[in-house]
Design a protein around this motif. Structure first.
Motif, short mmCIF file in Angstrom:
data_model
loop_
_atom_site.label_atom_id
_atom_site.label_comp_id
_atom_site.label_asym_id
_atom_site.label_seq_id
_atom_site.Cartn_x
_atom_site.Cartn_y
_atom_site.Cartn_z
N THR A 1 17.05 42.91 -98.60
CA THR A 1 16.01 42.94 -99.62
C THR A 1 15.91 41.58 -100.29
O THR A 1 16.93 40.98 -100.61
N THR A 2 14.70 41.12 -100.48
CA THR A 2 14.47 39.92 -101.28
C THR A 2 13.54 40.27 -102.42
O THR A 2 12.58 41.04 -102.23
N THR A 3 13.83 39.78 -103.60
CA THR A 3 13.00 40.05 -104.76
C THR A 3 12.28 38.80 -105.25
O THR A 3 11.69 38.81 -106.33
N ASN A 4 12.35 37.74 -104.46
CA ASN A 4 11.66 36.50 -104.83
C ASN A 4 10.98 35.82 -103.65
O ASN A 4 10.56 34.69 -103.76
N GLY A 5 10.90 36.53 -102.53
CA GLY A 5 10.16 36.02 -101.39
C GLY A 5 10.88 35.02 -100.51
O GLY A 5 10.28 34.47 -99.58
N LEU A 6 12.19 34.79 -100.75
CA LEU A 6 12.91 33.77 -99.98
C LEU A 6 14.09 34.41 -99.26
O LEU A 6 14.84 35.20 -99.84
N PHE A 7 14.26 34.05 -97.99
CA PHE A 7 15.38 34.57 -97.20
C PHE A 7 15.87 33.46 -96.27
O PHE A 7 15.08 32.85 -95.56
N ALA A 8 17.18 33.20 -96.29
CA ALA A 8 17.76 32.14 -95.46
C ALA A 8 18.54 32.75 -94.30
O ALA A 8 19.20 33.78 -94.43
N ALA A 9 18.48 32.09 -93.15
CA ALA A 9 19.22 32.52 -91.96
C ALA A 9 19.50 31.31 -91.09
O ALA A 9 18.90 30.24 -91.26
N ALA A 10 20.45 31.46 -90.17
CA ALA A 10 20.80 30.38 -89.25
C ALA A 10 21.00 30.98 -87.86
O ALA A 10 21.20 32.20 -87.72
N ASN B 1 24.87 37.78 -103.92
CA ASN B 1 23.88 37.78 -102.84
C ASN B 1 22.46 37.63 -103.38
O ASN B 1 21.54 38.37 -103.02
N GLN B 2 22.28 36.67 -104.25
CA GLN B 2 20.97 36.41 -104.83
C GLN B 2 20.76 34.91 -105.03
O GLN B 2 21.72 34.14 -105.10
N TRP B 3 19.48 34.54 -105.14
CA TRP B 3 19.13 33.17 -105.48
C TRP B 3 19.16 33.01 -107.00
O TRP B 3 18.64 33.85 -107.73
N GLN B 4 19.78 31.95 -107.46
CA GLN B 4 19.71 31.60 -108.87
C GLN B 4 18.64 30.53 -109.03
O GLN B 4 18.66 29.52 -108.33
N THR B 5 17.71 30.76 -109.93
CA THR B 5 16.60 29.82 -110.11
C THR B 5 16.62 29.23 -111.51
O THR B 5 17.06 29.86 -112.47
#
Length: 555
Positions: free
Chosen positions: A94-103, A517-521
């Motif tokens: 789940t993303t709540t800010n539209g951003l998802f990172a993967a490699a 497991n979240q982005w800090q902005t």
């Protein structure tokens, strides 16, 4: 599909990085109170950040979106999440800010995966993109995925700058899932195409015979009030083409059942959606329904070069969300509209399921294309966005974001002529080339305004809850978003240096926090010569504090 980002991945000795982190308190030895082991360093060479944005205004989506992956590279365990964990078949994020990172660690055998995102309960139609290893380059890549929201149908239709037509309606399923007769058609509108000329978007229509039984993907009959949407995407508008799911360099399933890589030359595409009150998608019908998609009369057969005429057939493809592949469905019939439309034919076909539908010729003959960006002033390395659009009659699309190079190599390029437009981070056109062939090479002369550059340096650490004890650098993802472009990437040392930012730019700093497991902005104004931000996560499990929790699978 290839997306090149502006930061070059710095090669680091993994053992040296882990050793330096342990020396900062990662192992708990030498009297350190830290119990939490250091973060694993992500060494996978292909790194992606997927940005889910609203197709109406291009802004990141802040509603919760469900993210899923599929494809051969998922089955073989080649794709990793932002915590260096293998993404498995069936995993959901789940993303709540539209951003998802993967490699990705591509192994050379059918290197392909698809990422899908959406939330029908919130009105966001599902879409995604297919990533091919052979069409990617090692390093940081930003991939933009545009989603339409059902509640935005009227605004999308009214936007004369957006090559998307959309209509929404409702109906009611009777007992057993039987539907009344339904016909729903988008309204045509005119937009400016890639050649800066006025062009019709065309229409798309769904026709459901009375008594047709509708079911969800698990064969449960539809019930109650149902929402219907039809979305028509022009094949000539960059914003519409950028919303194309799966990409124009796909791994596609052909009519003989085999899967191969190639290029789509598109006549346009559409999405037909039916959802119940809970947002569950209706996917199947017991009898065929009729689907109609307009086709520009300028469309050509890319193999023969002949212009399409009434009475011809045109290949129709559907997007399989379970596999992330485009699948050949049928040869649709090309016919005149009633009354006759000066701009469009219509392609008619029947189906017993709903999906994205695409009018496309699939071309397996391709080349390694090149684009040379002649930067003026010479040596300028500011990030630029590049749009590549097939010429009228042979539409194709490819986007490259945050390009800092001058020489671009594009695997799996179609053997057609294209128009190339180069824009700066503010969306200003700084160069273009028209009607050139990627296979023989395209040169774009640019004129770049003189600006003062600044650098954004971010130092990311983690510590015990007091914010001091056990403090150590942490490898993580860091991005700067200036309301137009993401810049940054993954930094194994915890220190990121993002350059070529115009001084005075205001934006948002995104830093991945592995503990929750979240982005800090945070907001930041970048000014010359260097703006520095120190970010600390006081989440370490230490002998002097309690264990912190985590939010599983969220970004």
């Amino acid at each position: 599909m290839e997306f090149r980002f502006n930061q070059t991945l710095k090669m680091l000795a993994v053992a040296g990085v882990i050793g330096s982190l342990a020396a900062c308190g990662g192992g708990g030895g030498g009297g350190s109170p830290v119990i939490t082991p250091p973060a694993e360093v992500i060494t996978a060479p292909y790194k992606y950040v997927f940005s889910f944005v609203n197709a109406l205004d291009g802004k990141p989506i802040t509603d919760a979106l469900t993210i899923q992956f599929t494809g051969a590279s998922i089955t073989s365990g080649e794709v990793l999440d932002s915590n260096n964990k293998v993404i498995k078949v069936g995993d959901s994020f789940t993303t709540t800010n539209g951003l998802f990172a993967a490699a990705a660690n591509f192994n050379g055998t059918e290197d392909v995966f698809t990422i899908l995102g959406g939330n029908l309960a919130k009105g966001w139609n599902t879409s995604g993109v297919q990533i091919l290893g052979v069409a990617s380059k090692q390093g940081e890549q930003v991939v933009t995925i545009k989603l339409n929201k059902i509640g935005n149908a009227a605004a999308i239709q009214a936007d004369s700058t957006l090559g998307i037509g959309m209509v929404a309606s409702s109906t009611t399923a009777a007992a057993g899932g039987a539907l009344p007769a339904v016909t729903l058609t988008t309204t045509d509108k005119t937009v400016t195409n890639a050649e800066n000329k006025a062009e019709s978007v065309g229409t798309a229509t769904i026709t459901i015979p009375a008594g047709t039984v509708a079911r969800d993907a698990n064969n449960v009959p539809a019930s109650g009030t149902l929402s219907l949407t039809v979305t028509k995407y022009a094949n000539s508008d960059v914003d519409a083409l950028a919303a194309f799911p799966g990409g124009f360099t796909p791994n596609a399933q052909l009519s003989n059942g085999t899967t191969t890589s190639g290029n789509f030359v598109t006549g346009g595409f559409a999405q037909f959606n039916i959802t119940d009150a809970a947002g569950k998608a209706i996917k199947k019908f017991d009898t065929p329904i009729q689907l109609t998609i307009d086709l520009p009369k300028t469309s050509k057969n890319p193999t023969t070069g002949a212009t399409i005429k009434a009475g011809d057939t045109y290949p129709v493809w559907s997007f399989d969300e379970a596999t992330g592949k485009w699948v050949f469905e049928a040869d649709g019939q090309v016919r005149e509209k009633t009354p006759v439309d000066a701009n469009n034919f219509e392609v008619v076909f029947n189906s017993t399921h709903l999906s994205y539908w695409n009018l496309d010729y699939f071309e397996s003959a391709n080349c390694t294309g090149t684009v040379n960006i002649a930067r003026n002033p010479a040596g300028d390395t500011r990030p630029l966005n590049v749009d590549i659009v097939g010429v009228e009659g042979s539409r194709f699309y490819r986007a490259l974001y945050g390009v800092t190079d001058s020489a671009l190599t594009l695997a799996y390029s179609p053997r057609i002529n294209v128009n190339v437009t180069v824009k700066d981070s503010k969306g200003n056109v700084v160069g273009s080339a028209t009607n050139q062939n990627l296979c023989t090479g395209v040169t774009v002369n640019t004129q770049l305004p003189t600006v003062t550059y600044a650098t954004l340096q971010t130092n990311v650490t983690e510590s015990c809850r007091d914010g001091v004890t056990g403090k150590r650098a942490v490898p993580t993802y860091v991005y700067f978003y200036d309301n137009s472009m993401y810049r940054g990437g993954y930094y194994a040392t915890g220190t990121s240096t993002i350059g070529s930012i115009e001084s005075g730019t205001n934006g948002t700093l995104w830093v991945w926090n592995r503990f929750i497991n979240q982005w800090q902005t945070s907001s930041v104004a970048v000014t010359a010569p260097t703006t520095t931000r120190n970010i600390n996560f006081p989440n370490l499990d230490c002998a002097t504090g309690s264990v912190t929790g985590s939010v599983t699978g969220a970004q």
